[in-house]
Design a protein around this motif. Structure first.
Motif, PDB file in Angstrom:
ATOM      1  N   LEU A   1       0.778  -1.101   0.142  1.00 54.09           N
ATOM      2  CA  LEU A   1       0.181   0.065   0.202  1.00 54.09           C
ATOM      3  C   LEU A   1       0.803   1.318  -0.103  1.00 54.09           C
ATOM      4  CD1 LEU A   1      -2.942  -1.146   2.397  1.00 54.09           C
ATOM      5  CD2 LEU A   1      -2.994  -0.970  -0.108  1.00 54.09           C
ATOM      6  N   ARG A   2       2.038   1.195   0.616  1.00 51.31           N
ATOM      7  CA  ARG A   2       2.949   2.413   0.793  1.00 51.31           C
ATOM      8  C   ARG A   2       3.476   2.810  -0.671  1.00 51.31           C
ATOM      9  NH1 ARG A   2       6.973   2.464   5.759  1.00 51.31           N
ATOM     10  NH2 ARG A   2       7.220   4.745   4.756  1.00 51.31           N
ATOM     11  N   GLU A   3       3.753   1.431  -1.492  1.00 54.24           N
ATOM     12  CA  GLU A   3       4.278   1.537  -2.523  1.00 54.24           C
ATOM     13  C   GLU A   3       3.381   2.260  -3.890  1.00 54.24           C
ATOM     14  OE1 GLU A   3       6.962  -0.829  -6.093  1.00 54.24           O
ATOM     15  OE2 GLU A   3       5.024  -1.593  -5.319  1.00 54.24           O
ATOM     16  N   ASN A   4       2.024   1.374  -3.869  1.00 55.77           N
ATOM     17  CA  ASN A   4       1.149   1.744  -4.840  1.00 55.77           C
ATOM     18  C   ASN A   4      -0.443   1.876  -4.375  1.00 55.77           C
ATOM     19  OD1 ASN A   4      -0.105  -1.050  -4.969  1.00 55.77           O
ATOM     20  ND2 ASN A   4       2.067  -1.675  -5.411  1.00 55.77           N
ATOM     21  N   GLY A   5      -0.785   1.568  -3.238  1.00 57.53           N
ATOM     22  CA  GLY A   5      -1.888   1.772  -2.803  1.00 57.53           C
ATOM     23  C   GLY A   5      -3.153   0.547  -3.148  1.00 57.53           C
ATOM     24  N   ARG A   6      -2.864  -0.403  -4.287  1.00 58.51           N
ATOM     25  CA  ARG A   6      -3.661  -1.282  -4.920  1.00 58.51           C
ATOM     26  C   ARG A   6      -4.266  -2.267  -3.710  1.00 58.51           C
ATOM     27  NH1 ARG A   6      -1.141  -3.615  -9.891  1.00 58.51           N
ATOM     28  NH2 ARG A   6       0.706  -4.185  -8.242  1.00 58.51           N
ATOM     29  N   ILE A   7      -5.452  -2.413  -3.595  1.00 57.38           N
ATOM     30  CA  ILE A   7      -5.956  -3.544  -2.693  1.00 57.38           C
ATOM     31  C   ILE A   7      -7.191  -4.206  -3.127  1.00 57.38           C
ATOM     32  CG2 ILE A   7      -6.907  -1.832  -1.333  1.00 57.38           C
ATOM     33  CD1 ILE A   7      -6.003  -3.800   1.256  1.00 57.38           C
ATOM     34  N   THR A   8      -7.415  -5.470  -2.984  1.00 55.75           N
ATOM     35  CA  THR A   8      -8.833  -6.019  -3.089  1.00 55.75           C
ATOM     36  C   THR A   8      -9.022  -6.793  -1.775  1.00 55.75           C
ATOM     37  OG1 THR A   8      -8.422  -6.313  -5.444  1.00 55.75           O
ATOM     38  CG2 THR A   8     -10.176  -7.885  -4.435  1.00 55.75           C
ATOM     39  N   LEU A   9     -10.377  -6.413  -1.176  1.00 55.00           N
ATOM     40  CA  LEU A   9     -10.969  -7.245  -0.143  1.00 55.00           C
ATOM     41  C   LEU A   9     -11.906  -8.008  -0.676  1.00 55.00           C
ATOM     42  CD1 LEU A   9     -11.437  -4.036   2.403  1.00 55.00           C
ATOM     43  CD2 LEU A   9      -9.306  -5.427   2.013  1.00 55.00           C
ATOM     44  N   MET A  10     -12.179  -9.281  -0.045  1.00 55.80           N
ATOM     45  CA  MET A  10     -13.137 -10.226  -0.392  1.00 55.80           C
ATOM     46  C   MET A  10     -13.846 -10.788   0.742  1.00 55.80           C
ATOM     47  SD  MET A  10     -12.946 -13.695  -2.883  1.00 55.80           S
ATOM     48  CE  MET A  10     -12.125 -14.474  -1.234  1.00 55.80           C
ATOM     49  N   TRP A  11     -15.018 -11.045   0.726  1.00 58.35           N
ATOM     50  CA  TRP A  11     -15.802 -11.707   1.656  1.00 58.35           C
ATOM     51  C   TRP A  11     -16.717 -12.917   0.972  1.00 58.35           C
ATOM     52  CZ3 TRP A  11     -15.396  -6.332   1.107  1.00 58.35           C
ATOM     53  CH2 TRP A  11     -15.139  -5.774   2.346  1.00 58.35           C
ATOM     54  N   CYS A  12     -16.892 -14.054   1.577  1.00 57.17           N
ATOM     55  CA  CYS A  12     -17.408 -14.999   0.984  1.00 57.17           C
ATOM     56  C   CYS A  12     -18.517 -15.559   1.955  1.00 57.17           C
ATOM     57  CB  CYS A  12     -16.350 -16.447   0.747  1.00 57.17           C
ATOM     58  SG  CYS A  12     -15.150 -16.117  -0.309  1.00 57.17           S
ATOM     59  N   ALA A  13     -19.736 -15.885   1.776  1.00 58.30           N
ATOM     60  CA  ALA A  13     -20.747 -16.542   2.145  1.00 58.30           C
ATOM     61  C   ALA A  13     -20.566 -17.985   2.609  1.00 58.30           C
ATOM     62  CB  ALA A  13     -22.142 -16.191   1.697  1.00 58.30           C
ATOM     63  N   PHE A  14     -20.074 -18.309   3.849  1.00 58.45           N
ATOM     64  CA  PHE A  14     -19.743 -19.593   4.075  1.00 58.45           C
ATOM     65  C   PHE A  14     -21.186 -20.264   4.846  1.00 58.45           C
ATOM     66  CE2 PHE A  14     -15.374 -18.046   4.311  1.00 58.45           C
ATOM     67  CZ  PHE A  14     -14.806 -18.767   3.523  1.00 58.45           C
ATOM     68  N   GLN A  15     -22.145 -19.423   5.238  1.00 62.93           N
ATOM     69  CA  GLN A  15     -23.447 -19.885   5.735  1.00 62.93           C
ATOM     70  C   GLN A  15     -24.634 -19.051   4.804  1.00 62.93           C
ATOM     71  OE1 GLN A  15     -23.366 -19.008   9.703  1.00 62.93           O
ATOM     72  NE2 GLN A  15     -22.334 -20.710  10.215  1.00 62.93           N
TER      73      GLN A  15
END
Length: 195
Positions: A70-84
């Motif tokens: 993040l300090r270098e380029n800021g790119r990020i993906t967050l992911m959530w899955c429905a396990f229920q």
């Protein structure tokens, strides 16, 4: 089957906030750099800040790859899955930044996490993510799994640390101040907390 959303609200926000586990993915700009994928949990350590911004608490651990990327380029993906419940996968693609403990914004951001004892976990920073693309997909192949409880091991390990001993712990770890690929990671010495 997938849908793109303009904002994190309504049913989407409810789904995200109800998940006990999510994943973060980051990478350096170098084509041969190490891609990082991390699970995140601990009840109360994630917050929706507004319709396009989320944040989570960055606790003590064995490395600081996310912070470095993040300090270098800021790119990020967050992911959530429905396990229920009904199948669903939600991804938030965006730009993130680590807000360190000596940043003037830190106390205001920390107020979004009233239900977690941050002192017990060696809080390093707060990761703030601004969404650029919000999508869901079917999640038909994600298995059913039951959430039982948060593990208490992290708190047991880091509750005994103060700022000085936490700094010493980070200093001796190989990939805290510098990432696997040699990028700047967590600034050391550890800045004192402003709260």
């Amino acid at each position: 089957m997938g849908k793109t959303y303009e904002r994190i609200d309504g049913r989407l926000r409810t789904f995200i906030e109800a998940q006990p586990l999510f994943f973060t993915a980051t990478a350096p700009l170098a084509g041969d750099g190490t891609v990082n994928l991390s699970p995140k949990g601990l009840t109360g350590s994630f917050a929706v800040l507004d319709e396009l911004s989320v944040a989570y608490l960055d606790f003590a651990g064995s490395n600081a790859e996310t912070v470095a990327h993040l300090r270098e380029n800021g790119r990020i993906t967050l992911m959530w899955c429905a396990f229920q419940g009904p199948p669903n996968i939600v991804r938030v693609h965006g730009r993130g930044e680590p807000v360190f403990r000596d940043d003037p914004r830190f106390p205001e951001l920390l107020a979004h996490f009233p239900d977690i004892d941050t002192a017990s976990h060696g809080l390093r920073s707060i990761i703030v993510v601004r969404a650029e693309l919000i999508r869901d997909t079917c999640g038909y192949a994600v298995p059913f799994m039951a959430y039982e409880n948060d593990r208490d091991l992290h708190a047991k390990r880091f509750a005994r640390e103060d700022d000085a001993s936490l700094d010493a712990y980070f200093t001796k770890k190989e990939h805290i101040a510098t990432s696997i690929d040699g990028l700047p990671g967590l600034p050391l010495p550890l800045p004192p907390s402003t709260v």
